[in-house]
Design a protein around this motif. Structure first.
Motif, PDB file in Angstrom:
ATOM      1  N   CYS A   1      24.593  31.113  38.944  1.00 34.73           N
ATOM      2  CA  CYS A   1      25.072  30.885  40.306  1.00 34.73           C
ATOM      3  C   CYS A   1      24.792  29.436  40.689  1.00 34.73           C
ATOM      4  O   CYS A   1      24.396  28.631  39.837  1.00 34.73           O
ATOM      5  CB  CYS A   1      24.414  31.860  41.288  1.00 34.73           C
ATOM      6  N   ILE A   2      24.993  29.101  41.963  1.00 34.61           N
ATOM      7  CA  ILE A   2      24.858  27.717  42.414  1.00 34.61           C
ATOM      8  C   ILE A   2      23.448  27.496  42.951  1.00 34.61           C
ATOM      9  O   ILE A   2      22.959  28.271  43.777  1.00 34.61           O
ATOM     10  CB  ILE A   2      25.897  27.391  43.501  1.00 34.61           C
ATOM     11  N   ASP A   3      22.820  26.430  42.505  1.00 37.00           N
ATOM     12  CA  ASP A   3      21.468  26.098  42.954  1.00 37.00           C
ATOM     13  C   ASP A   3      21.555  25.276  44.239  1.00 37.00           C
ATOM     14  O   ASP A   3      21.759  24.069  44.209  1.00 37.00           O
ATOM     15  CB  ASP A   3      20.734  25.314  41.862  1.00 37.00           C
ATOM     16  N   TYR A   4      21.413  25.931  45.376  1.00 35.45           N
ATOM     17  CA  TYR A   4      21.558  25.268  46.667  1.00 35.45           C
ATOM     18  C   TYR A   4      20.180  24.984  47.279  1.00 35.45           C
ATOM     19  O   TYR A   4      19.150  25.466  46.807  1.00 35.45           O
ATOM     20  CB  TYR A   4      22.400  26.119  47.615  1.00 35.45           C
ATOM     21  N   GLU A   5      20.191  24.237  48.361  1.00 35.09           N
ATOM     22  CA  GLU A   5      18.977  23.914  49.111  1.00 35.09           C
ATOM     23  C   GLU A   5      19.133  24.395  50.552  1.00 35.09           C
ATOM     24  O   GLU A   5      20.148  24.124  51.191  1.00 35.09           O
ATOM     25  CB  GLU A   5      18.724  22.401  49.099  1.00 35.09           C
ATOM     26  N   VAL A   6      18.146  25.104  51.044  1.00 41.83           N
ATOM     27  CA  VAL A   6      18.163  25.595  52.421  1.00 41.83           C
ATOM     28  C   VAL A   6      17.669  24.480  53.333  1.00 41.83           C
ATOM     29  O   VAL A   6      16.547  24.003  53.206  1.00 41.83           O
ATOM     30  CB  VAL A   6      17.295  26.849  52.583  1.00 41.83           C
TER      31      VAL A   6
ATOM     32  N   PHE B   1      36.486  32.760  25.373  1.00 39.35           N
ATOM     33  CA  PHE B   1      35.841  33.619  26.357  1.00 39.35           C
ATOM     34  C   PHE B   1      34.887  32.755  27.176  1.00 39.35           C
ATOM     35  O   PHE B   1      34.090  31.996  26.624  1.00 39.35           O
ATOM     36  CB  PHE B   1      35.085  34.755  25.679  1.00 39.35           C
ATOM     37  N   ILE B   2      34.959  32.835  28.491  1.00 36.46           N
ATOM     38  CA  ILE B   2      34.142  32.005  29.373  1.00 36.46           C
ATOM     39  C   ILE B   2      33.122  32.902  30.065  1.00 36.46           C
ATOM     40  O   ILE B   2      33.456  33.980  30.567  1.00 36.46           O
ATOM     41  CB  ILE B   2      35.020  31.280  30.415  1.00 36.46           C
ATOM     42  N   ASN B   3      31.872  32.441  30.077  1.00 37.19           N
ATOM     43  CA  ASN B   3      30.793  33.228  30.683  1.00 37.19           C
ATOM     44  C   ASN B   3      31.055  33.480  32.168  1.00 37.19           C
ATOM     45  O   ASN B   3      31.583  32.633  32.878  1.00 37.19           O
ATOM     46  CB  ASN B   3      29.454  32.507  30.517  1.00 37.19           C
ATOM     47  N   SER B   4      30.631  34.642  32.605  1.00 39.32           N
ATOM     48  CA  SER B   4      30.795  35.005  34.013  1.00 39.32           C
ATOM     49  C   SER B   4      29.849  34.178  34.887  1.00 39.32           C
ATOM     50  O   SER B   4      28.754  33.800  34.462  1.00 39.32           O
ATOM     51  CB  SER B   4      30.514  36.491  34.219  1.00 39.32           C
ATOM     52  N   THR B   5      30.280  33.909  36.092  1.00 33.87           N
ATOM     53  CA  THR B   5      29.474  33.211  37.091  1.00 33.87           C
ATOM     54  C   THR B   5      29.591  33.938  38.416  1.00 33.87           C
ATOM     55  O   THR B   5      30.386  34.876  38.560  1.00 33.87           O
ATOM     56  CB  THR B   5      29.952  31.752  37.270  1.00 33.87           C
ATOM     57  N   THR B   6      28.801  33.520  39.368  1.00 32.40           N
ATOM     58  CA  THR B   6      28.836  34.127  40.689  1.00 32.40           C
ATOM     59  C   THR B   6      28.494  33.060  41.726  1.00 32.40           C
ATOM     60  O   THR B   6      27.779  32.117  41.402  1.00 32.40           O
ATOM     61  CB  THR B   6      27.853  35.320  40.766  1.00 32.40           C
ATOM     62  N   PRO B   7      29.052  33.102  42.925  1.00 34.10           N
ATOM     63  CA  PRO B   7      29.857  34.180  43.497  1.00 34.10           C
ATOM     64  C   PRO B   7      31.338  34.028  43.192  1.00 34.10           C
ATOM     65  O   PRO B   7      31.783  32.973  42.747  1.00 34.10           O
ATOM     66  CB  PRO B   7      29.614  34.009  44.989  1.00 34.10           C
TER      67      PRO B   7
ATOM     68  N   ASN C   1      32.448  35.559  50.101  1.00 28.11           N
ATOM     69  CA  ASN C   1      31.834  35.526  48.773  1.00 28.11           C
ATOM     70  C   ASN C   1      31.182  36.858  48.446  1.00 28.11           C
ATOM     71  O   ASN C   1      30.453  37.418  49.272  1.00 28.11           O
ATOM     72  CB  ASN C   1      30.750  34.437  48.724  1.00 28.11           C
ATOM     73  N   TRP C   2      31.465  37.359  47.257  1.00 25.35           N
ATOM     74  CA  TRP C   2      30.696  38.499  46.763  1.00 25.35           C
ATOM     75  C   TRP C   2      30.040  38.094  45.442  1.00 25.35           C
ATOM     76  O   TRP C   2      30.597  37.367  44.640  1.00 25.35           O
ATOM     77  CB  TRP C   2      31.546  39.764  46.627  1.00 25.35           C
ATOM     78  N   TYR C   3      28.803  38.596  45.250  1.00 22.99           N
ATOM     79  CA  TYR C   3      27.972  38.191  44.117  1.00 22.99           C
ATOM     80  C   TYR C   3      27.915  39.221  42.994  1.00 22.99           C
ATOM     81  O   TYR C   3      27.408  38.921  41.915  1.00 22.99           O
ATOM     82  CB  TYR C   3      26.542  37.904  44.590  1.00 22.99           C
ATOM     83  N   ASP C   4      28.393  40.406  43.239  1.00 18.96           N
ATOM     84  CA  ASP C   4      28.263  41.481  42.261  1.00 18.96           C
ATOM     85  C   ASP C   4      29.630  41.945  41.790  1.00 18.96           C
ATOM     86  O   ASP C   4      30.621  41.823  42.521  1.00 18.96           O
ATOM     87  CB  ASP C   4      27.491  42.652  42.876  1.00 18.96           C
ATOM     88  N   PRO C   5      29.711  42.495  40.565  1.00 21.15           N
ATOM     89  CA  PRO C   5      31.007  42.957  40.049  1.00 21.15           C
ATOM     90  C   PRO C   5      31.549  44.118  40.877  1.00 21.15           C
ATOM     91  O   PRO C   5      30.788  44.840  41.541  1.00 21.15           O
ATOM     92  CB  PRO C   5      30.671  43.385  38.613  1.00 21.15           C
ATOM     93  N   PRO C   6      32.846  44.308  40.844  1.00 17.42           N
ATOM     94  CA  PRO C   6      33.459  45.358  41.685  1.00 17.42           C
ATOM     95  C   PRO C   6      32.928  46.756  41.408  1.00 17.42           C
ATOM     96  O   PRO C   6      32.897  47.591  42.316  1.00 17.42           O
ATOM     97  CB  PRO C   6      34.949  45.248  41.339  1.00 17.42           C
ATOM     98  N   LEU C   7      32.510  47.043  40.169  1.00 17.62           N
ATOM     99  CA  LEU C   7      32.064  48.394  39.838  1.00 17.62           C
ATOM    100  C   LEU C   7      30.637  48.681  40.290  1.00 17.62           C
ATOM    101  O   LEU C   7      30.198  49.829  40.195  1.00 17.62           O
ATOM    102  CB  LEU C   7      32.176  48.621  38.325  1.00 17.62           C
ATOM    103  N   GLN C   8      29.883  47.690  40.730  1.00 19.97           N
ATOM    104  CA  GLN C   8      28.532  47.941  41.227  1.00 19.97           C
ATOM    105  C   GLN C   8      28.620  48.500  42.647  1.00 19.97           C
ATOM    106  O   GLN C   8      29.184  47.873  43.544  1.00 19.97           O
ATOM    107  CB  GLN C   8      27.696  46.664  41.213  1.00 19.97           C
ATOM    108  N   LEU C   9      28.011  49.659  42.846  1.00 13.56           N
ATOM    109  CA  LEU C   9      28.172  50.369  44.110  1.00 13.56           C
ATOM    110  C   LEU C   9      27.068  50.080  45.117  1.00 13.56           C
ATOM    111  O   LEU C   9      27.310  50.111  46.317  1.00 13.56           O
ATOM    112  CB  LEU C   9      28.236  51.881  43.852  1.00 13.56           C
ATOM    113  N   PHE C  10      25.836  49.803  44.623  1.00  9.91           N
ATOM    114  CA  PHE C  10      24.704  49.689  45.532  1.00  9.91           C
ATOM    115  C   PHE C  10      24.037  48.313  45.378  1.00  9.91           C
ATOM    116  O   PHE C  10      24.238  47.601  44.392  1.00  9.91           O
ATOM    117  CB  PHE C  10      23.684  50.806  45.254  1.00  9.91           C
ATOM    118  N   ASN C  11      23.219  47.979  46.380  1.00  9.45           N
ATOM    119  CA  ASN C  11      22.444  46.731  46.392  1.00  9.45           C
ATOM    120  C   ASN C  11      23.333  45.499  46.171  1.00  9.45           C
ATOM    121  O   ASN C  11      23.004  44.603  45.383  1.00  9.45           O
ATOM    122  CB  ASN C  11      21.338  46.768  45.331  1.00  9.45           C
ATOM    123  N   ARG C  12      24.422  45.474  46.868  1.00  7.12           N
ATOM    124  CA  ARG C  12      25.357  44.365  46.737  1.00  7.12           C
ATOM    125  C   ARG C  12      24.984  43.238  47.701  1.00  7.12           C
ATOM    126  O   ARG C  12      24.385  43.464  48.752  1.00  7.12           O
ATOM    127  CB  ARG C  12      26.787  44.836  47.014  1.00  7.12           C
ATOM    128  N   LEU C  13      25.361  42.020  47.318  1.00  7.18           N
ATOM    129  CA  LEU C  13      25.126  40.845  48.153  1.00  7.18           C
ATOM    130  C   LEU C  13      26.462  40.206  48.495  1.00  7.18           C
ATOM    131  O   LEU C  13      27.254  39.880  47.598  1.00  7.18           O
ATOM    132  CB  LEU C  13      24.233  39.827  47.432  1.00  7.18           C
TER     133      LEU C  13
END
Length: 278
Positions: free
Chosen positions: A84-89, A140-146, A236-248
């Motif tokens: 994912c992206i390394d951001y600064e708060v 094949f390209i590695n998956s990233t998020t979001p 933005n969604w961080y989790d794959p579509p098939l993940q049902l719980f604990n999504r960000l």
């Protein structure tokens, strides 16, 4: 009455016996005496072993620290094992936060239409085929998020349709090489400079109306902040579509420089261009 007294005879003790008795009752030797006696060779062996073990432990700690630093540099940001992206708060607020993001590269596709859900389904299929090898290299390209969707709603014309641009983050390991060219002509690359965003995070599987409601709430929360964009936002969604719980999920709204500073910068640029012409 007469008292009989007996003379006690003193028995002479041999010199060898007296010497042995004196030795048996001698005080224990001090630690210094013991260390300088017969135990000295064994003590030196134990000390050498301890020194060797200490050296090995020190080398192991140094190597572990070095590997941890290297791994942290390579994968500075991960979400469930995905880059994912390394951001600064920059600042935190009760219901949102302001972040600074570095420069990034995205592979994107665009579509206009009345339905956000329908547009996301169509665009995600195109992007997913690209990372699965639908490119000129067949890589094949590695998956990233979001997975990011830029929403540009209609401003004035009620007959227009919103525009949706869905994007996948290009992995960092491809930055030093040419990006694989997509075979789908609808896909294109976007280079984004460092940007500030105000961000609101939430969970669950939001519907189209919930996405819009969260974006509107973030816009209302930042209404008094200068520089926050009002003409578009990002979903933005961080989790794959098939993940049902604990999504960000997150809503981003860009925060630009103040208008006064932009006008001053534009004046300097125009003046420089005029000087070059003259």
């Amino acid at each position: 009455m007469a008292i009989n007294s007996r003379r006690r005879r003193r028995t002479a003790i041999p010199a060898s016996v007296s010497r042995s008795l004196s030795l048996s009752h001698s005080p224990p030797r001090s630690r210094r005496e013991v260390s300088t006696g017969r135990m000295r060779p064994e003590t030196n062996i134990f000390a050498a072993r301890r020194t060797e073990n200490s050296k090995k432990m020190g080398i192991w700690i140094i190597l572990s620290t070095f590997l941890a630093v290297q791994i942290g540099q390579c994968l500075s940001c991960e979400h469930r094992g995905v880059e994912c992206i390394d951001y600064e708060v920059i600042s935190r607020h009760p219901e949102y936060e302001e972040r600074q993001y570095p420069s990034t590269v995205w592979i994107s596709a665009k579509e206009s239409g009345p339905s956000l859900s329908r547009a996301q389904i169509n665009l995600y299929k195109k992007l997913f085929r690209y990372i699965q090898g639908d490119n000129l290299r067949g890589e094949f390209i590695n998956s990233t998020t979001p997975t990011r969707t830029k929403v540009v709603p209609c401003q004035e014309d009620s007959m227009c349709e919103p525009t949706y641009t869905m994007s996948l983050l290009v992995p960092k390991d491809l930055y030093d090489d040419k990006f694989p060219i997509p075979t789908d002509v609808d896909l294109f690359f976007e280079r984004e400079p460092p940007k500030k965003y105000v961000v609101r995070s939430f969970g669950g599987r939001p519907s189209e109306s919930q996405w819009v409601a969260e974006a509107q709430k973030l816009a209302d929360l930042t209404l008094k902040e200068a520089g926050v964009a009002r003409d578009h936002y990002y979903l933005n969604w961080y989790d794959p579509p098939l993940q049902l719980f604990n999504r960000l999920n997150e809503v981003w709204i860009p925060k630009t420089m103040k208008k006064k500073y932009n006008d001053q910068k534009k004046f300097i640029k125009d003046k420089n261009d005029l000087n070059e012409v003259c």
